[in-house]
Design a protein around this motif. Structure first.
Motif, PDB file in Angstrom:
ATOM      1  N   ILE A 274      11.587   1.362   1.164  1.00 35.27           N
ATOM      2  CA  ILE A 274      11.784   2.724   1.676  1.00 35.27           C
ATOM      3  C   ILE A 274      11.016   3.685   0.775  1.00 35.27           C
ATOM      4  O   ILE A 274      11.321   3.823  -0.400  1.00 35.27           O
ATOM      5  CB  ILE A 274      13.277   3.102   1.660  1.00 35.27           C
ATOM      6  CG1 ILE A 274      14.090   2.172   2.533  1.00 35.27           C
ATOM      7  CG2 ILE A 274      13.475   4.556   2.064  1.00 35.27           C
ATOM      8  CD1 ILE A 274      14.075   2.470   3.987  1.00 35.27           C
ATOM      9  N   THR A 275       9.986   4.294   1.325  1.00 39.99           N
ATOM     10  CA  THR A 275       9.252   5.355   0.631  1.00 39.99           C
ATOM     11  C   THR A 275       8.986   6.450   1.650  1.00 39.99           C
ATOM     12  O   THR A 275       8.803   6.174   2.831  1.00 39.99           O
ATOM     13  CB  THR A 275       7.906   4.876   0.053  1.00 39.99           C
ATOM     14  OG1 THR A 275       7.086   4.431   1.138  1.00 39.99           O
ATOM     15  CG2 THR A 275       8.089   3.758  -0.942  1.00 39.99           C
ATOM     16  N   LEU A 276       8.964   7.674   1.213  1.00 42.07           N
ATOM     17  CA  LEU A 276       8.714   8.771   2.140  1.00 42.07           C
ATOM     18  C   LEU A 276       7.234   9.012   2.366  1.00 42.07           C
ATOM     19  O   LEU A 276       6.844  10.015   2.947  1.00 42.07           O
ATOM     20  CB  LEU A 276       9.407  10.035   1.637  1.00 42.07           C
ATOM     21  CG  LEU A 276      10.934   9.950   1.633  1.00 42.07           C
ATOM     22  CD1 LEU A 276      11.534  11.233   1.085  1.00 42.07           C
ATOM     23  CD2 LEU A 276      11.473   9.666   3.012  1.00 42.07           C
ATOM     24  N   ALA A 277       6.397   8.068   1.939  1.00 38.81           N
ATOM     25  CA  ALA A 277       4.958   8.233   2.086  1.00 38.81           C
ATOM     26  C   ALA A 277       4.413   7.497   3.310  1.00 38.81           C
ATOM     27  O   ALA A 277       3.240   7.612   3.605  1.00 38.81           O
ATOM     28  CB  ALA A 277       4.249   7.723   0.831  1.00 38.81           C
TER      29      ALA A 277
ATOM     30  N   GLY B  82      10.038   8.356   9.832  1.00 35.08           N
ATOM     31  CA  GLY B  82      10.799   8.366  11.084  1.00 35.08           C
ATOM     32  C   GLY B  82      12.242   7.958  10.856  1.00 35.08           C
ATOM     33  O   GLY B  82      13.165   8.564  11.411  1.00 35.08           O
ATOM     34  N   LEU B  83      12.441   6.931  10.043  1.00 35.30           N
ATOM     35  CA  LEU B  83      13.793   6.494   9.711  1.00 35.30           C
ATOM     36  C   LEU B  83      14.537   7.596   8.972  1.00 35.30           C
ATOM     37  O   LEU B  83      15.721   7.846   9.237  1.00 35.30           O
ATOM     38  CB  LEU B  83      13.747   5.213   8.867  1.00 35.30           C
ATOM     39  CG  LEU B  83      15.082   4.668   8.391  1.00 35.30           C
ATOM     40  CD1 LEU B  83      16.008   4.357   9.558  1.00 35.30           C
ATOM     41  CD2 LEU B  83      14.861   3.427   7.530  1.00 35.30           C
TER      42      LEU B  83
ATOM     43  N   ALA C  54      18.564   3.727  -1.649  1.00 39.45           N
ATOM     44  CA  ALA C  54      17.417   3.087  -0.999  1.00 39.45           C
ATOM     45  C   ALA C  54      16.101   3.657  -1.513  1.00 39.45           C
ATOM     46  O   ALA C  54      15.129   2.919  -1.705  1.00 39.45           O
ATOM     47  CB  ALA C  54      17.515   3.269   0.514  1.00 39.45           C
ATOM     48  N   LEU C  55      16.058   4.967  -1.732  1.00 31.92           N
ATOM     49  CA  LEU C  55      14.832   5.572  -2.259  1.00 31.92           C
ATOM     50  C   LEU C  55      14.570   5.161  -3.709  1.00 31.92           C
ATOM     51  O   LEU C  55      13.421   5.077  -4.136  1.00 31.92           O
ATOM     52  CB  LEU C  55      14.900   7.095  -2.160  1.00 31.92           C
ATOM     53  CG  LEU C  55      14.719   7.661  -0.760  1.00 31.92           C
ATOM     54  CD1 LEU C  55      15.033   9.146  -0.748  1.00 31.92           C
ATOM     55  CD2 LEU C  55      13.306   7.404  -0.266  1.00 31.92           C
ATOM     56  N   GLY C  56      15.613   4.897  -4.452  1.00 31.84           N
ATOM     57  CA  GLY C  56      15.461   4.509  -5.852  1.00 31.84           C
ATOM     58  C   GLY C  56      15.086   3.048  -6.037  1.00 31.84           C
ATOM     59  O   GLY C  56      14.506   2.675  -7.056  1.00 31.84           O
ATOM     60  N   ASP C  57      15.404   2.218  -5.060  1.00 31.82           N
ATOM     61  CA  ASP C  57      15.103   0.784  -5.141  1.00 31.82           C
ATOM     62  C   ASP C  57      13.767   0.535  -4.455  1.00 31.82           C
ATOM     63  O   ASP C  57      13.648   0.656  -3.246  1.00 31.82           O
ATOM     64  CB  ASP C  57      16.219  -0.006  -4.453  1.00 31.82           C
ATOM     65  CG  ASP C  57      16.076  -1.504  -4.631  1.00 31.82           C
ATOM     66  OD1 ASP C  57      15.022  -1.958  -5.106  1.00 31.82           O
ATOM     67  OD2 ASP C  57      17.026  -2.221  -4.282  1.00 31.82           O
TER      68      ASP C  57
END
Length: 127
Positions: free
Chosen positions: A30-33, A39-40, A93-96
């Motif tokens: 999970i990355t915001l890039a 979308g998720l 999730a963003l940290g892992d």
């Protein structure tokens, strides 16, 4: 409780959980890039907004004259947990940076329908 909203929240949570599981299977963190996780993230934010609306309406009704015999401690516990689980799961999730970050988000999303169902059961039991 708004029954139509509860059903919509359940469907959206299951869609987000399935999307997260696809990311686990395809070994994508999970990355915001990236577009799939953007979308998720939008779906999870929409789900959280719906949960907040449901929580406010339910709290107003439970403290109002609508329901007199709801087990208040249990109901409020599920209500708070239902709005807290997604931000905690998303933060984790963003940290892992492994694929299991998406797995954590999937578990958080799968817990939402369970809590919404339990809230609905508590609400209906004393209606």
């Amino acid at each position: 409780m708004i029954q139509v909203l509860a059903t919509a929240l359940t469907v959206v949570a299951l869609v987000a959980a399935l999307w997260s599981l696809v990311l686990v299977v395809t070994d994508r963190p999970i990355t915001l890039a990236t577009k799939p996780t953007l979308g998720l993230a939008a779906v999870v934010v929409l789900l959280e907004a719906g949960l907040l609306v449901q929580a406010v309406v339910a709290a107003v009704r439970v403290f109002g004259a609508d329901r007199g015999e709801v087990d208040l401690a249990t109901f409020l516990g599920y209500l708070v947990a239902s709005i807290a689980v997604l931000p905690v799961g998303a933060f984790w999730a963003l940290g892992d940076r492994s694929r299991w970050g998406a797995g954590v988000l999937a578990v958080a999303c799968l817990s939402v329908p369970v809590m919404v169902l339990r809230l609905d059961q508590l609400w209906a039991a004393h209606g």
